[in-house]
Design a protein around this motif. Structure first.
Motif, PDB file in Angstrom:
ATOM      1  N   VAL A 223      43.915  43.278  37.172  1.00 29.62           N
ATOM      2  CA  VAL A 223      43.627  41.853  37.351  1.00 29.62           C
ATOM      3  C   VAL A 223      42.546  41.417  36.367  1.00 29.62           C
ATOM      4  O   VAL A 223      41.503  42.080  36.243  1.00 29.62           O
ATOM      5  CB  VAL A 223      43.173  41.566  38.795  1.00 29.62           C
ATOM      6  CG1 VAL A 223      42.876  40.076  38.981  1.00 29.62           C
ATOM      7  CG2 VAL A 223      44.236  42.028  39.791  1.00 29.62           C
TER       8      VAL A 223
ATOM      9  N   ALA B 299      41.330  39.365  43.100  1.00 30.50           N
ATOM     10  CA  ALA B 299      42.069  40.626  43.038  1.00 30.50           C
ATOM     11  C   ALA B 299      42.478  41.109  44.416  1.00 30.50           C
ATOM     12  O   ALA B 299      43.564  41.675  44.574  1.00 30.50           O
ATOM     13  CB  ALA B 299      41.212  41.696  42.347  1.00 30.50           C
TER      14      ALA B 299
ATOM     15  N   LYS C 275      39.345  36.359  38.466  1.00 26.79           N
ATOM     16  CA  LYS C 275      40.527  36.026  39.249  1.00 26.79           C
ATOM     17  C   LYS C 275      40.545  36.871  40.517  1.00 26.79           C
ATOM     18  O   LYS C 275      40.148  38.045  40.506  1.00 26.79           O
ATOM     19  CB  LYS C 275      41.803  36.266  38.430  1.00 26.79           C
ATOM     20  CG  LYS C 275      41.883  35.396  37.177  1.00 26.79           C
ATOM     21  CD  LYS C 275      43.156  35.625  36.394  1.00 26.79           C
ATOM     22  CE  LYS C 275      44.339  34.958  37.044  1.00 26.79           C
ATOM     23  NZ  LYS C 275      45.540  34.991  36.180  1.00 26.79           N
TER      24      LYS C 275
END
Length: 743
Positions: A57, A516, A514
């Motif tokens: 990620v 995860a 972002k």
């Protein structure tokens, strides 16, 4: 598997950690390690199990303000690995030991998983509904009875930008309190204030590439080898490739000193004298750019007159640096084609921190070292987003000013709130909050993502002030921090790997984390907590967002046309470019590599201001009773108040108990042996810890890391502040050393 100069070497993880601890570690994909000579490479280290991963990620390391690109490895819903992003322009895949082991703290059993509320002196489990109701009702009651400024908010820079913006919007546009501050007050505000006073904008104008292009670099009050290891690697690589002159100004011989040409181990607190003397030498040697000064600066004659008394001989008497050395390094800086000054919180943590930053700006300006590659004043922040583009106590979001009616009107229209709601002046600063709490003017404090019961100066007074509050709300990932233990209500928050949003590094690069994995138990992202509290307090329209991207898009509109313009930045653009430097004014704009390349400064007349700075001495002088100057700082494995790093087994495996570094001379005079228990005492408190005897510290000084809750060094520090930034002088306290009696 470990490779040394092409041949295979077997090594246990603990052996690897010992070497990493001793010499510093840089990790690319599986791992790259440099020994004392920075020659030995380790690749595909067993420190990571990178083969057994479900997905990787996109993320950003949120420890320091380098902002390294990171891939987080997820297996069965857990973050189980981290590796550097090989194509990221900040780190090219390299990570320091904190970055590579950051995944170990995500699923710690120490995480907060449910809201807690105090009952009969104990924090007991409750639910979100009750927590939100208690907080919102008490906040509204206090506001109704005492006014909005009776509620103070203090948050950390570990919030993503979107959360930073939302809590500022709630405070300034809904509640109406001006008393919202951020923990960058304790580290970065002298730099931002110094930039604003000189250049008209509060951020570092250059970028990391400038550090690699400079022919002469002065590093002051900064130890990148331990504080920003990836940045240190870039400096070391530049040294190897084109051999810039590097000058370190620091009372302590840190690991950074191992690569420099000159180490100026000056007396603590005398930096102002040294840098005034450098200006004196530059002017007398005619190593100044008269055309640049005339066209692009003001106040040169006053500056020149102010430094006349700071001859190298006089400076030598005060700083203990030889006069010839002062001349030599000034000439090196002035004669180089491109010169740069790099500093960090060791400069800011002084009562003359802002004035020192003004001196750094002066030196760069009078030599024409700004706006070009390899030049400029460069402040390296301790943590991401410290410059607070989305708002802080000193400005409204976007750098809009409290006392500018047009700025307030513009923001009120964007937020669709009454103009009178937005405060007309900045609130009290963090270090003044304890007086306001002590006097009963602040009735409630909302602490978010930071641990002031370890980071604030003069902790005894701060602790007593917290006890005066009617309500202390602590919102954090961990319920066992020094501050959370004192809370009336504890709110469990998600951490960086459990939400999506943006961070900003020291070169103004906006990057992305972002989501995860899901947060543990009932923990929520901070922005969802702000939304829930705001709605219950009656500000639904202000906080009605369904995602962080919605918040970011509103922030883009607010920032449009300001000095912090991020209108041209989107999540997709950030990910595809591996970060975008602001200002970025349109979707076609790739971002701004360097400010002032047009030599237009953000002042009313478009010229930079040359600002004088006299020497007033340290905030607290030593004397016969307290003869040692206390220095505080970091070690490589730990970060800030050690809230997170203490939970990584690998990081903690080579970190011993709290220690104080003293010189061999002092150890001999006081009959103190290596690792012997000692007590440090100031006029405000005392702590006990072990002695580390080393020639890295000058006689008359003692160094203590500020990470340890077992020996909180800020029980010793003075509560004096810089008059311009209101940042505390954490590097200017007098102490004595006592040898503990043995049983």
């Amino acid at each position: 598997m470990i490779f040394k100069n092409g041949s295979e070497v077997k090594m246990t993880r603990r052996e690897f950690s010992k070497l990493a601890f001793r010499w510093g570690a840089f990790i690319v994909l599986g791992g790259v390690f440099f020994d004392k000579e920075y020659l030995t490479l380790f690749k595909n280290s067993s420190a990571l199990a990178i083969d057994d991963i479900d997905r990787w990620v996109y993320s950003t390391c949120t420890f320091c303000a380098v902002g390294c690109g990171v891939w987080l490895g997820v297996k069965d819903g857990h973050v189980t690995a981290a590796k550097g992003m090989a194509d990221h322009p900040n780190n090219w895949g390299y990570l320091c030991v904190k970055g590579i082991y950051q995944y170990q703290v995500v699923h710690s059993k120490k995480r907060g998983t449910t809201p807690l509320i105090r009952e009969n002196s104990r924090l007991v489990a409750t639910n979100w509904e009750e927590s939100f109701n208690v907080i919102s009702q008490k906040f509204n009651e206090i506001i109704e009875n005492y006014g909005p400024d009776a509620l103070a908010i203090y948050h950390g820079n570990q919030l993503i930008q979107e959360e930073y913006y939302l809590i500022t919007k709630l405070a300034n546009g809904g509640i109406g309190t001006k008393n919202i501050d951020v923990n960058s007050r304790l580290c970065s505000l002298s730099a931002t204030e110094g930039f604003s006073r000189s250049l008209g904008e509060s951020v570092t104008p250059g970028n990391f590439e400038d550090l690699e292009k400079a022919d002469c670099i002065i590093i002051a009050g900064h130890n990148p080898a331990e504080n920003h290891p990836v940045l240190f690697y870039r400096l070391k690589r530049a040294k190897d490739e084109h051999d810039p002159t590097i000058i370190l100004v620091d009372p302590r011989r840190t690991p950074t000193a191992d690569i420099v040409d000159y180490h100026l181990a000056l007396e603590a607190g005398t930096d102002t004298v040294l840098f005034n003397s450098i200006i004196n030498v530059l002017i007398k040697a005619r190593l100044i750019d008269n055309s640049f000064i005339e066209k692009h600066t003001t106040n040169f004659d006053t500056l020149a007159k102010s430094v006349e008394e700071y001859t190298p001989e006089k400076a030598s008497e005060i700083t203990k640096i030889p006069a010839d050395t002062i001349r030599k390094i000034a000439l090196k800086f002035g004669e180089a084609r491109s010169s740069l000054i790099l500093w960090s919180v060791g400069i800011n943590h002084k009562t003359d921190g802002t004035r020192l930053v003004n001196l750094f700006n002066n030196i760069c300006l009078i030599t024409g070292n700004i706006g070009r590659p390899g030049t400029g004043p460069f402040y390296m922040e301790g943590q991401g987003s410290s410059s607070g583009p989305t708002g802080s106590i000193t400005t409204l979001p976007g750098g809009l000013e409290f006392d500018e009616d047009e700025d307030r009107k513009e923001l009120a229209e964007l937020w669709q709130v009454p103009l009178e709601t937005i405060p007309t002046d900045e609130g009290i600063f963090t270090t003044e909050m304890l007086e306001e709490m002590k006097e009963g003017k602040i009735k409630a404090l909302w602490v978010i993502g930071t641990n002031p019961m370890l980071s604030m100066p003069d902790l005894n007074k701060f602790q007593n002030a917290l006890l005066k509050l009617e309500l202390l709300v602590v919102q954090d990932c961990y319920p066992d921090t020094s501050t959370a233990k004192m809370a009336d209500v504890f709110l469990p928050a998600a951490m960086w790997s459990e939400k999506t949003g943006t961070f900003v590094n020291s070169e103004r690069r906006v990057n992305l984390v972002k989501k995860a994995v899901d947060p543990p138990g009932e923990a929520l992202p901070d922005w969802k907590i702000f939304r829930a509290v705001g709605k219950r307090m009656g500000y639904s329209d202000l906080v009605d967002f369904d995602s962080t991207e919605e918040i970011f898009n509103e922030w883009r509109e607010v920032s449009k046309g300001t000095k912090k313009d991020m209108y041209g930045i989107t999540y997709e653009k950030v990910e595809s470019q591996r970060g975008v430097r602001y200002p970025c004014r349109s979707l076609e704009d790739p971002g701004t590599d360097r400010l002032y390349s047009d030599l237009e400064f953000h002042t009313s007349h478009g010229k930079a201001r040359l600002i004088t700075a006299r020497f007033f001495g340290p905030a607290e002088e030593t004397d016969e009773e307290y003869p040692f100057q206390l220095l505080t700082g970091r070690v490589q494995q730990l970060w800030m108040t050690n809230t997170r790093t203490r939970l990584s087994p690998d990081l903690m495996s080579e970190v011993g108990p709290p220690f104080a570094q003293i010189s061999p001379e002092v150890a001999g005079e006081l009959d103190i042996d290596e690792f012997e228990e000692i007590r440090l005492v100031s006029r405000r408190g005392a702590i006990e810890l072990k002695a580390e005897v080393t020639d890295r510290v000058l006689p008359g000084h003692v160094f203590v890391p500020f990470h340890f809750s077992e020996a909180p060094v800020n029980f010793l520090t003075v509560n004096e502040v810089d008059p311009y930034s209101k940042e505390p002088a954490l590097k200017s306290s007098a102490v004595k050393i006592e040898k503990l009696q043995q049983d």
